[in-house]
Design a protein around this motif. Structure first.
Motif, PDB file in Angstrom:
ATOM      1  N   LEU A 141      -5.121   6.029  -7.907  1.00 18.66           N
ATOM      2  CA  LEU A 141      -5.797   4.791  -8.051  1.00 18.66           C
ATOM      3  C   LEU A 141      -4.618   3.973  -8.766  1.00 18.66           C
ATOM      4  N   ILE A 142      -4.126   2.904  -8.042  1.00 17.15           N
ATOM      5  CA  ILE A 142      -3.068   2.265  -8.295  1.00 17.15           C
ATOM      6  C   ILE A 142      -3.182   0.650  -8.662  1.00 17.15           C
ATOM      7  N   ALA A 143      -2.547   0.075  -9.493  1.00 15.15           N
ATOM      8  CA  ALA A 143      -2.721  -1.364  -9.859  1.00 15.15           C
ATOM      9  C   ALA A 143      -2.331  -2.155  -8.542  1.00 15.15           C
ATOM     10  N   ASP A 144      -2.915  -3.185  -8.158  1.00 17.01           N
ATOM     11  CA  ASP A 144      -2.709  -4.101  -6.798  1.00 17.01           C
ATOM     12  C   ASP A 144      -1.108  -4.605  -7.399  1.00 17.01           C
ATOM     13  N   GLU A 145      -0.757  -4.842  -8.603  1.00 15.85           N
ATOM     14  CA  GLU A 145       0.672  -5.489  -8.874  1.00 15.85           C
ATOM     15  C   GLU A 145       1.840  -4.258  -8.528  1.00 15.85           C
ATOM     16  N   ASP A 146       1.113  -3.182  -8.621  1.00  9.59           N
ATOM     17  CA  ASP A 146       2.219  -2.007  -8.403  1.00  9.59           C
ATOM     18  C   ASP A 146       2.253  -1.436  -6.852  1.00  9.59           C
ATOM     19  N   LEU A 147       1.905  -2.452  -6.005  1.00 10.16           N
ATOM     20  CA  LEU A 147       1.954  -1.798  -4.638  1.00 10.16           C
ATOM     21  C   LEU A 147       2.626  -2.822  -3.929  1.00 10.16           C
ATOM     22  N   LEU A 148       3.528  -2.447  -2.821  1.00 12.62           N
ATOM     23  CA  LEU A 148       4.183  -3.573  -1.812  1.00 12.62           C
ATOM     24  C   LEU A 148       3.564  -2.804  -0.474  1.00 12.62           C
ATOM     25  N   LEU A 149       3.226  -3.696   0.601  1.00 13.53           N
ATOM     26  CA  LEU A 149       3.124  -3.247   1.957  1.00 13.53           C
ATOM     27  C   LEU A 149       4.300  -2.779   2.663  1.00 13.53           C
ATOM     28  N   LEU A 150       4.152  -1.370   3.284  1.00 11.86           N
ATOM     29  CA  LEU A 150       5.437  -0.964   3.743  1.00 11.86           C
ATOM     30  C   LEU A 150       5.950  -1.638   4.924  1.00 11.86           C
ATOM     31  N   PRO A 151       6.848  -1.923   5.444  1.00 11.16           N
ATOM     32  CA  PRO A 151       7.459  -2.557   6.743  1.00 11.16           C
ATOM     33  C   PRO A 151       6.719  -1.778   7.808  1.00 11.16           C
ATOM     34  N   ASN A 152       6.488  -2.335   9.079  1.00  9.79           N
ATOM     35  CA  ASN A 152       6.231  -1.873  10.123  1.00  9.79           C
ATOM     36  C   ASN A 152       7.029  -0.992  10.821  1.00  9.79           C
ATOM     37  N   GLY A 153       6.548   0.194  11.208  1.00 12.40           N
ATOM     38  CA  GLY A 153       7.669   1.056  11.882  1.00 12.40           C
ATOM     39  C   GLY A 153       8.347   1.844  11.177  1.00 12.40           C
ATOM     40  N   LEU A 154       8.097   1.766   9.761  1.00  7.40           N
ATOM     41  CA  LEU A 154       9.328   2.567   9.035  1.00  7.40           C
ATOM     42  C   LEU A 154       8.582   3.921   8.826  1.00  7.40           C
ATOM     43  N   ASP A 155       9.221   5.060   8.754  1.00  8.21           N
ATOM     44  CA  ASP A 155       9.093   6.355   8.464  1.00  8.21           C
ATOM     45  C   ASP A 155       8.554   6.438   6.958  1.00  8.21           C
ATOM     46  N   PRO A 156       7.276   6.980   6.689  1.00  6.45           N
ATOM     47  CA  PRO A 156       6.890   6.875   5.509  1.00  6.45           C
ATOM     48  C   PRO A 156       7.417   7.810   4.595  1.00  6.45           C
ATOM     49  N   VAL A 157       7.817   9.043   4.937  1.00  6.63           N
ATOM     50  CA  VAL A 157       8.447   9.835   3.974  1.00  6.63           C
ATOM     51  C   VAL A 157       9.681   9.366   3.645  1.00  6.63           C
ATOM     52  N   ARG A 158      10.624   9.203   4.506  1.00  9.77           N
ATOM     53  CA  ARG A 158      11.835   8.529   4.273  1.00  9.77           C
ATOM     54  C   ARG A 158      11.825   7.316   3.219  1.00  9.77           C
ATOM     55  N   ALA A 159      10.680   6.476   3.669  1.00 12.72           N
ATOM     56  CA  ALA A 159      10.536   5.309   2.978  1.00 12.72           C
ATOM     57  C   ALA A 159      10.566   5.356   1.293  1.00 12.72           C
ATOM     58  N   ALA A 160       9.535   6.590   1.280  1.00 13.64           N
ATOM     59  CA  ALA A 160       9.174   7.047  -0.144  1.00 13.64           C
ATOM     60  C   ALA A 160      10.678   7.655  -0.788  1.00 13.64           C
ATOM     61  N   ALA A 161      11.176   8.526   0.101  1.00 12.47           N
ATOM     62  CA  ALA A 161      12.409   9.219  -0.434  1.00 12.47           C
ATOM     63  C   ALA A 161      13.446   8.285  -0.934  1.00 12.47           C
ATOM     64  N   VAL A 162      13.326   6.948  -0.573  1.00  9.89           N
ATOM     65  CA  VAL A 162      14.706   6.241  -0.997  1.00  9.89           C
ATOM     66  C   VAL A 162      14.115   5.277  -2.133  1.00  9.89           C
ATOM     67  N   GLY A 163      12.895   5.549  -2.606  1.00  5.57           N
ATOM     68  CA  GLY A 163      12.192   4.421  -3.333  1.00  5.57           C
ATOM     69  C   GLY A 163      12.908   4.376  -4.750  1.00  5.57           C
ATOM     70  N   ASN A 164      12.428   5.312  -5.837  1.00 11.06           N
ATOM     71  CA  ASN A 164      12.857   5.269  -7.040  1.00 11.06           C
ATOM     72  C   ASN A 164      14.421   5.675  -6.913  1.00 11.06           C
ATOM     73  N   SER A 165      14.970   6.563  -6.283  1.00  8.20           N
ATOM     74  CA  SER A 165      16.363   7.014  -6.095  1.00  8.20           C
ATOM     75  C   SER A 165      17.159   5.789  -5.627  1.00  8.20           C
ATOM     76  N   GLY A 166      16.613   5.165  -4.631  1.00 11.94           N
ATOM     77  CA  GLY A 166      17.393   4.062  -3.953  1.00 11.94           C
ATOM     78  C   GLY A 166      17.503   2.757  -5.103  1.00 11.94           C
ATOM     79  N   ILE A 167      16.534   2.490  -5.807  1.00 11.93           N
ATOM     80  CA  ILE A 167      16.372   1.727  -6.743  1.00 11.93           C
ATOM     81  C   ILE A 167      17.490   2.003  -7.845  1.00 11.93           C
ATOM     82  N   ALA A 168      17.612   3.102  -8.203  1.00 16.20           N
ATOM     83  CA  ALA A 168      18.565   3.528  -9.289  1.00 16.20           C
ATOM     84  C   ALA A 168      19.942   3.572  -8.694  1.00 16.20           C
ATOM     85  N   ALA A 169      19.980   3.451  -7.654  1.00 15.91           N
ATOM     86  CA  ALA A 169      21.422   3.284  -7.008  1.00 15.91           C
ATOM     87  C   ALA A 169      21.801   1.826  -7.104  1.00 15.91           C
ATOM     88  N   TYR A 170      20.841   0.955  -6.335  1.00 12.74           N
ATOM     89  CA  TYR A 170      21.037  -0.247  -5.802  1.00 12.74           C
ATOM     90  C   TYR A 170      20.950  -1.163  -7.119  1.00 12.74           C
TER      91      TYR A 170
END
Length: 379
Positions: A141-170
């Motif tokens: 159960l997640i707050a609406d403001e803490d959600l983003l629609l995933l771009p169409n056609g993106l692999d969900p596993v890899r999209a998740a994998a670059v979330g927190n880690s990618g943000i900490a790099a970018y």
């Protein structure tokens, strides 16, 4: 040792905290596992009972969904060092004495929401605590403001994998340090998931020279394939002066340092900084303290700052995630992913403590194998 167990009626227990109920029933039986990822009608989750303990598996009773929140079927939930740090009870910003479900981020499918279309794919961040179950569960159960629609056609596993880690790099490189094309970059702790992504982000933004430094020599060689111009191994038997000499020999004066280790390696990196270099710290496995000579800081007019994605709202991460997901979709970003079922999380938890050179993503056992396919277009 794996602490999953199958208690009988005599040792069954229930702990209720702010509307969340944890029960000690054995979740491994297929008979208990419904098609929607629930055990006996309740979502299956990883539960940390007390600071320092490993997660165990059991059902969790989510609070009722209220306006402003979205119920998500979790498809992919990355395991991050921060999850282990918070669970250890030693993290500076959070300590949970009561049982809770860890997991700070996930990609999933909307089951119920007032804002997002049912069946749409979303990326979300959860405030894991005793009062708010995290992402290591079949449902969250997640707050609406803490959600983003995933771009169409993106692999969900890899999209998740670059979330927190990618943000900490970018964000430290691009938004905090303001990396400019042609500048030189040094990444300390470069063989971890964040470091590997940082090498690629720096290269993607036109860095003139990128150097990665870490302990594992074999893993360091792999950075050259990701865009690093040079690598330097961190040795336990040398001091800051010796390391600084080796860094300077291969990296030259550096304009931007992404420091994921702190301690002595940071002390060495400061010595090879160019005038007006920007240094951003994101972690401290090499030590909680570092000596920063005042003369060096002022003489080179260095900027030394810290970054913690935990304290940044998701709306401020949108630009970073957009760039990361676009680069991923275009094949310009590589991330090595190891997937595990929710039942395998205790072992993956132990593996993460040894700083693996890949990203572990948990696939909750209630999620079907859509995780290996492209998501349907979001409405």
């Amino acid at each position: 040792m794996n602490n999953m167990h199958a208690p009988g009626k005599a040792d069954r227990r229930a702990d209720r905290t702010d509307g969340i109920e944890f029960q000690g029933r054995d979740p491994r039986s297929a008979a208990q596992h419904d098609a929607d990822g629930t055990a006996g009608g309740e979502p299956l989750a990883a539960i940390v009972d007390a600071p320092g303990s490993e997660p165990r598996l059991g059902p969790v009773l989510l609070p009722p969904r209220t306006p402003g929140t979205t119920l998500v079927a979790v498809v992919a939930a990355p395991l991050n060092p921060l999850d282990l740090l918070i669970a250890s009870g030693t993290f500076h910003s959070a300590r949970h004495e009561e049982p809770y479900v860890p997991g700070r981020e996930c990609v999933g499918i909307v089951l119920a929401s007032d804002r997002y279309p049912l069946g749409s794919w979303v990326y979300g961040e959860s405030e894991a605590s005793p009062g708010s179950p995290g992402a290591f569960a079949t449902q969250a159960l997640i707050a609406d403001e803490d959600l983003l629609l995933l771009p169409n056609g993106l692999d969900p596993v890899r999209a998740a994998a670059v979330g927190n880690s990618g943000i900490a790099a970018y964000m430290p490189l691009i938004e905090e340090a303001g990396l400019r094309p042609g500048e030189t970059v040094l990444v300390l702790g470069a063989t971890g998931a964040v470091g590997q992504l940082a090498i690629q982000v720096a290269r993607g933004f036109g860095a003139g020279r990128v150097t990665g430094a870490a302990r594992d020599q074999a893993a360091l060689r792999g950075l050259l394939e990701l865009g690093a111009d040079a690598v330097v191994d961190l040795r336990a038997d040398e001091g800051a002066e010796e390391l600084a000499a080796r860094l300077l020999a291969v990296a030259g004066p550096v304009d931007v340092v992404l420091d994921g280790v702190y301690g002595m390696p940071l002390e060495a990196a400061l010595r090879v900084c160019a005038p007006r270099a920007r240094v951003v710290n994101i972690g401290n496995p090499a030590g909680a303290t570092a000596q920063v000579p005042a003369g060096l800081l002022r003489g080179k007019q260095l900027t030394l700052s810290g970054f913690a994605g935990l304290h940044v709202p998701l709306r401020d991460k949108r630009a970073a995630l957009t760039w990361l997901w676009t680069a991923l979709a275009q094949g310009e970003l590589k991330v090595e992913v190891r997937t595990v079922e929710l039942e395998e999380l205790p072992q993956a938890w132990r593996d993460q403590a040894s700083s693996p050179h890949h990203k572990c993503v948990v696939l909750p056992s209630g999620a079907d194998r859509r995780t290996t396919k492209q998501p349907e277009p979001s409405a």
